[in-house]
Write an enzyme that holds these catalytic residues in place. Structure first.
Site, PDB file in Angstrom:
ATOM      1  N   LYS A 192     -12.459 -35.035   4.859  1.00 24.29           N
ATOM      2  CA  LYS A 192     -11.587 -33.870   4.632  1.00 24.29           C
ATOM      3  C   LYS A 192     -10.400 -34.010   5.570  1.00 24.29           C
ATOM      4  CE  LYS A 192     -12.298 -29.481   6.037  1.00 24.29           C
ATOM      5  NZ  LYS A 192     -12.793 -28.084   5.997  1.00 24.29           N
TER       6      LYS A 192
ATOM      7  N   SER B  61      -9.584 -17.281  16.234  1.00 27.64           N
ATOM      8  CA  SER B  61      -8.954 -18.500  16.770  1.00 27.64           C
ATOM      9  C   SER B  61      -8.630 -18.297  18.251  1.00 27.64           C
ATOM     10  CB  SER B  61      -7.682 -18.814  15.973  1.00 27.64           C
ATOM     11  OG  SER B  61      -6.846 -17.668  15.914  1.00 27.64           O
TER      12      SER B  61
ATOM     13  N   GLY C  68     -15.814 -19.580  15.087  1.00 29.07           N
ATOM     14  CA  GLY C  68     -14.371 -19.794  15.195  1.00 29.07           C
ATOM     15  C   GLY C  68     -13.964 -21.000  16.019  1.00 29.07           C
TER      16      GLY C  68
HETATM   17  P1  NAD Z   1      -6.865 -16.515  10.675  1.00 28.13           P
HETATM   18  O1  NAD Z   1      -5.612 -17.082  11.270  1.00 28.13           O
HETATM   19  O2  NAD Z   1      -6.823 -15.975   9.303  1.00 28.13           O
HETATM   20  O3  NAD Z   1      -7.431 -15.357  11.633  1.00 28.13           O
HETATM   21  C1  NAD Z   1      -7.448 -15.533  13.036  1.00 28.13           C
HETATM   22  C2  NAD Z   1      -8.355 -14.481  13.668  1.00 28.13           C
HETATM   23  O4  NAD Z   1      -8.386 -14.688  15.091  1.00 28.13           O
HETATM   24  C3  NAD Z   1      -7.879 -13.048  13.460  1.00 28.13           C
HETATM   25  O5  NAD Z   1      -8.997 -12.191  13.438  1.00 28.13           O
HETATM   26  C4  NAD Z   1      -7.033 -12.810  14.726  1.00 28.13           C
HETATM   27  O6  NAD Z   1      -6.880 -11.429  15.017  1.00 28.13           O
HETATM   28  C5  NAD Z   1      -7.925 -13.500  15.741  1.00 28.13           C
HETATM   29  N1  NAD Z   1      -7.198 -13.901  16.949  1.00 28.13           N
HETATM   30  C6  NAD Z   1      -6.027 -14.564  17.029  1.00 28.13           C
HETATM   31  N2  NAD Z   1      -5.706 -14.765  18.329  1.00 28.13           N
HETATM   32  C7  NAD Z   1      -6.713 -14.216  19.072  1.00 28.13           C
HETATM   33  C8  NAD Z   1      -6.975 -14.106  20.464  1.00 28.13           C
HETATM   34  N3  NAD Z   1      -6.100 -14.597  21.376  1.00 28.13           N
HETATM   35  N4  NAD Z   1      -8.118 -13.489  20.862  1.00 28.13           N
HETATM   36  C9  NAD Z   1      -9.005 -12.984  19.962  1.00 28.13           C
HETATM   37  N5  NAD Z   1      -8.796 -13.051  18.623  1.00 28.13           N
HETATM   38  C10 NAD Z   1      -7.676 -13.669  18.188  1.00 28.13           C
HETATM   39  O7  NAD Z   1      -7.964 -17.653  10.834  1.00 28.13           O
HETATM   40  P2  NAD Z   1      -9.269 -17.904   9.956  1.00 28.13           P
HETATM   41  O8  NAD Z   1      -8.928 -18.798   8.839  1.00 28.13           O
HETATM   42  O9  NAD Z   1      -9.955 -16.627   9.723  1.00 28.13           O
HETATM   43  O10 NAD Z   1     -10.106 -18.810  10.999  1.00 28.13           O
HETATM   44  C11 NAD Z   1     -10.637 -18.224  12.178  1.00 28.13           C
HETATM   45  C12 NAD Z   1     -11.135 -19.337  13.099  1.00 28.13           C
HETATM   46  O11 NAD Z   1     -12.208 -20.029  12.461  1.00 28.13           O
HETATM   47  C13 NAD Z   1     -10.097 -20.400  13.435  1.00 28.13           C
HETATM   48  O12 NAD Z   1     -10.227 -20.759  14.804  1.00 28.13           O
HETATM   49  C14 NAD Z   1     -10.493 -21.573  12.553  1.00 28.13           C
HETATM   50  O13 NAD Z   1     -10.066 -22.823  13.062  1.00 28.13           O
HETATM   51  C15 NAD Z   1     -11.996 -21.429  12.575  1.00 28.13           C
HETATM   52  N6  NAD Z   1     -12.713 -22.088  11.477  1.00 28.13           N
HETATM   53  C16 NAD Z   1     -13.903 -22.662  11.774  1.00 28.13           C
HETATM   54  C17 NAD Z   1     -14.610 -23.291  10.776  1.00 28.13           C
HETATM   55  C18 NAD Z   1     -15.946 -23.899  11.096  1.00 28.13           C
HETATM   56  O14 NAD Z   1     -16.495 -24.618  10.271  1.00 28.13           O
HETATM   57  N7  NAD Z   1     -16.532 -23.599  12.221  1.00 28.13           N
HETATM   58  C19 NAD Z   1     -14.124 -23.336   9.470  1.00 28.13           C
HETATM   59  C20 NAD Z   1     -12.929 -22.692   9.190  1.00 28.13           C
HETATM   60  C21 NAD Z   1     -12.225 -22.060  10.202  1.00 28.13           C
END
Ligand code: NAD
Length: 319
Positions: free
Chosen positions: A66, A197, A218
């Protein structure tokens, strides 16, 4: 090679399909039949991240990668911050067999991993679901969690409270009372999903009651952090892939601080295959460090390709 574009995915792979595919993948990893290759992840500047997650599942005959990442400026452009594409190859010949849109599949496979952890590790009498985070992935996480436990209400916190409306609407659709709360009130939750994030811990040890299951979803890169490292010292820690957990997952911080030994982290696949009993008592804290592995992506992409082939969908091109 079959091209299965993003627009077709919703009609090809359901959340239940993703759950079954990811659970089978975790089991194959536990049996040593499937393994992930080292993750490549590069910072492009302005918060943009790009990289590759790849692997080989010998039992399922899946080889691929991916490619994609996180582009935080996208929301302002009206597109999601995660952008990715899965490429599948014939494991015998190396020839490309498919190119599959990875956006929805990423959300489905990530929510599936979290739900598998809740299904296997949360107390069966869990009633209160706590959500930390309210971005694109959070809604998928909420829906998936609600499929594996009979929650009676949802409490949620987000750094940007204006984003909580989307989660409130999904909870209403699921028939669950919803309340925006302070982090301190997360002590009421039986299961907590973190999906932000964040670069620093939001959820502290004192915000988590005994007996809680946490799915920390996250943190998938060096430098991200959602929870107090002390929580990983207190909990039984599970993960999708130990090598990723200690390098790019939530456990990176607790391991660096000496609060957690890598050898104490259990692959969730070992619980799926019965090699590990999972939760041992009603009052222990369990924590799943979901880092997201390439094999999850291959599994759901291969399912999309199979369905597309059966239905004559997608675009077949010569390679
Ligand atoms: P998004 O950009 O849509 O949302 C980001 C979220 O993080 C929001 O709730 C925002 O308010 C919050 N946020 C931003 N800065 C912050 C901070 N300083 N402190 C606390 N909260 C904060 O992102 P998303 O697509 O919902 O993804 C969220 C996270 O999940 C990302 O870090 C992404 O890389 C991760 N992710 C992980 C996997 C996995 O397999 N583990 C898969 C997809 C995404």
């Amino acid at each position: 090679m079959l091209i299965v574009p993003e627009a077709l995915i919703a009609g090809l792979v359901s959340p239940e399909d993703a759950f079954a595919a990811v659970e089978a993948t975790f089991a194959a990893m536990s049996r040593g039949e499937a393994y992930n290759f080292a993750v490549v992840r590069e910072a492009l500047g302005e918060g943009r991240q790009y990289g590759f997650k790849s692997g080989l599942d010998r039992s399922a005959g899946q080889l691929g990668v991916k490619a994609g990442g996180y582009f935080p400026g996208n929301a302002a452009r009206g597109i999601i911050n995660h952008q990715s594409t899965v490429f599948l190859f014939d494991p015998e010949t190396g020839q490309p067999t498919a190119m599959v849109g990875g956006g929805l599949l990423t959300a489905l496979r990530t929510a599936a991993a979290s739900a598998i952890s809740i299904g296997r590790l949360a107390r069966t009498d869990a009633k209160v679901l706590g959500m930390v985070g309210a971005g694109h992935q959070a809604g998928f996480q909420l829906r998936a969690a609600a499929r594996v436990r009979a929650f009676e209400r949802v409490i949620a916190w987000n750094l940007h409270p204006d984003m909580l409306g989307g989660l409130a609407r999904i909870a209403a659709e699921l028939g669950l009372p919803f309340e925006a709360v302070s982090l301190e009130r997360m002590v009421e939750a039986d299961v907590i999903v973190t999906i932000t994030s964040s670069p620093a811990a939001s959820l502290l040890n004192a915000h988590v009651s005994d007996g809680t299951h946490l799915a920390c979803m996250g943190t998938d890169t060096k430098g991200k952090q959602e929870v107090d490292p002390a929580l990983l010292g207190r909990a039984w820690v599970f993960t999708d892939e130990v090598a990723q957990s200690v390098s790019i997952g939530e456990a990176q911080h607790a391991v660096a601080l000496g609060l957690l030994d890598a050898t104490a982290i259990t692959p969730l696949g070992d619980v799926v295959t019965g090699r590990h009993p999972g939760r041992r008592s009603a009052d222990e804290v369990t924590l799943f460090d979901g880092t997201g592995v390439g094999l999850q992506d291959l599994a759901v992409a291969a399912m999309a390709v199979r369905r597309a082939q059966e239905r004559g969908q997608g675009l077949l091109v010569e390679v």
